[in-house]
Design an enzyme around this catalytic site. Structure first.
Site, PDB file in Angstrom:
ATOM      1  N   HIS A 218      -3.474   1.361  -5.850  1.00 10.06           N
ATOM      2  CA  HIS A 218      -2.464   0.589  -6.692  1.00 10.06           C
ATOM      3  C   HIS A 218      -2.824  -0.908  -6.782  1.00 10.06           C
ATOM      4  O   HIS A 218      -3.402  -1.199  -5.657  1.00 10.06           O
ATOM      5  CB  HIS A 218      -1.168   0.859  -6.651  1.00 10.06           C
ATOM      6  N   CYS A 234      -1.400   4.544   1.108  1.00 11.51           N
ATOM      7  CA  CYS A 234      -1.966   4.208  -0.276  1.00 11.51           C
ATOM      8  C   CYS A 234      -3.074   3.101   0.106  1.00 11.51           C
ATOM      9  O   CYS A 234      -3.332   2.593   1.097  1.00 11.51           O
ATOM     10  CB  CYS A 234      -0.768   3.646  -1.497  1.00 11.51           C
TER      11      CYS A 234
END
Lengths: 436, 100
Positions: A218, A234
């Site tokens: 992201h 992440c």
């Protein structure tokens, strides 16, 4: 009538004077040229940061560059402008202060990379180098986009292995994981169950959800964290990089996450070695693996490697490909000269620093004796996400780090809270100067 | 015969006397030289003592300077260590602040 040219008369003392002046000027001119003449600087737009074509049989892409720092630069700012992670710029320039480097100092921009030892297909993330490679084949041409990433912390590492892009979302909502909510609650910060898109959303504007549940590639609202171990597993990209990756990545793209701190590759008949600081607990095994590979190459080629040089490269771990062997007789294994880049003036994404306003609210973040400490703290505050403007004011024998201006007490209060939660600073609110 | 004897005696006494005279003047000369050398030695001794005193003083000063330099180096190293520690702490705080 033709008249032959007669030079103008000069005083008898003038000729020796002129001659000696000319003779003395000669070495002066030479030294002046030596001190002032440098190869022309390349505009910063000319150096490729992200997009490359991989030639068949070659593993090294890009070019090493260098830039002269200007006043107010930080390595974090330089890293973002040149599409590098903070880890990469910092490792390439270990003697340079990340937040308050000296103006005029030359630093290396490690914009050359050895490709990881994997199939060249889909997305490959090398955790050790904190870099993502996106391979796209168009017929015979292998195109590559590469971006720096922020990865998981030691406590919450990014998982390795094969996965794929399961779905994509623009302006994603962040559903706060229980562990993060608990960690914030301990610091007195109650997070909502879901954070909508906007400046406080840590996912940024784009998210690629991976097939491994709970893990995403992201964007970020903390661009200075790219190149750091700062996520819950992440992988974060700079806002400008995730926008491109998001656009170019179809659903079901394979994703391979690896850990290769030592990379070997060749370009133009020269073998290169690139070393990075290994992730925790993986150093010894990775070192043994690469050394075994080097020994096998040595045996196969019948050439002797400079093991002292190899050990030095591995120990220094500067993340720059270094030539270690000329595979073809005619090639020299000398280091490539870095391309000198012209400073762009304003760096991409550098924080805005508004001037002092009497009618605004401020927060006194800290009072420190040493100017360097004050400037470092101001730079760190400036690079928070979302950014908090901060500047240094001299005060008596010390220095004050002032955050602001803020348009109202609410904004200033929010800054005080963020300074406390994120940097453990006890900020003091300063009211605007009342007129009359 | 007496004349001969006188002449012979004179021939003998004169050189002896002359030798005697020469020895005395030489002795005086040697003594004067000795005096001079002694005076020079005295001067040299005094000079040497003065030089030794100056050398001792210089050594003392050098030792003191060296000690001061050592202290200054230690202080600079300590300042550098503190600055590095501060930078490390700031960096750790920054890295922590970059988490979600």
């Amino acid at each position: 009538m033709f008249r032959p040219f007669t030079p103008p008369r000069m005083a008898p003392w003038l000729f020796p004077l002129l001659l000696s002046t000319f003779i003395f000027a000669l070495p002066g001119c030479t030294s002046l040229r030596h001190s002032l003449w440098r190869p022309p600087l390349a505009p910063d737009g000319e150096i490729e940061r992200n997009r490359f074509t991989v030639a068949k049989g070659e593993d090294v892409i890009g070019q090493l560059a260098e830039i002269r720092l200007e006043k107010g630069d930080t390595l974090a700012g330089i890293a973002r402008h040149f599409g590098l992670g903070l880890n990469a710029v910092s490792a390439a320039n270990p003697e340079v202060d990340i937040w308050v480097p000296k103006a005029g100092e030359r630093i290396l921009l490690p914009l050359n990379f050895i490709l990881p030892d994997t199939p060249r297909n889909g997305i490959v993330v090398n955790l050790a180098t904190m870099r993502l490679f996106h391979f796209q084949r168009d017929g015979a041409v292998l195109a590559l986009s590469t971006y720096p990433v922020g990865i998981g912390t030691e406590e919450k590492p990014t998982p390795m292995g094969r996965m794929r892009v399961a779905r994509k979302a623009t302006r994603p909502t962040w559903y706060v994981p229980v562990s993060i909510a608990q960690a914030h609650r301990k610091k007195g910060d109650i997070l909502p169950a879901a954070v909508p898109p906007g400046p406080d959303n840590p996912l940024g504007d784009y998210a690629l959800y991976l097939s491994k549940q709970g893990y995403l590639i992201h964007g970020t609202n903390k661009p200075a964290s790219i190149g750091l171990k700062a996520t819950n597993g992440c992988m974060r990209l700079y806002p400008e990089n995730i926008a491109t990756l998001f656009r170019e990545t179809p659903i079901n793209t394979p994703v391979l996450i690896i850990n290769q701190p030592y990379l070997l590759g060749q370009r133009n008949g020269i073998l290169y070695l690139e070393a990075h600081t290994p992730l925790e607990d993986s150093g010894v095994a990775e070192l043994a693996r690469i050394n075994a590979k080097l020994r096998a190459m040595e045996k196969e080629s019948g050439r002797t490697l400079d093991w002292q040089k190899i050990r030095q490269i591995q120990a220094e771990a500067r993340g720059i490909p270094v030539p270690i062997l000329a595979l073809e007789a005619a090639k020299g294994a000398g280091a490539e000269k870095p391309v000198a880049i012209r400073h762009p003036g304003r760096l991409l994404g550098s924080p805005e620093l508004p001037g002092l306003k009497l009618d605004a609210w401020y927060v006194l973040a800290a009072e420190v004796q040493d100017e360097l400490d004050a400037r470092r703290l101001a730079a760190i505050i400036n690079h928070q996400g979302p950014p908090i403007p901060a500047q240094v004011l001299p005060a008596g024998k010390g220095h004050r780090v002032l955050a602001g201006p803020f348009k109202d007490a609410g904004e200033a209060r929010k800054a005080v809270k963020r300074l406390k939660i994120d940097l453990e600073l006890d900020g003091i609110m300063i009211e605007p100067v009342r007129k009359g | 015969m007496v004349k001969r004897l006188v002449l012979f005696s004179m021939m003998l006494v004169l050189p002896v006397t002359m030798i005697g005279c020469a020895t005395t003047s030489e002795l005086e000369k040697v003594q004067a030289e000795q005096k001079l050398i002694n005076a020079k030695a005295e001067q040299a001794m005094q000079d040497a003592q003065a030089a030794k005193a100056a050398a001792d003083e210089a050594k003392l000063q050098a030792d003191a300077t060296s000690a001061r330099a050592e202290t200054a180096i230690q202080a600079a190293e300590e300042r550098e260590r503190i600055a590095d520690e501060k930078a490390r702490m700031a960096e750790a705080a920054f890295q922590k602040s970059m988490r979600k």
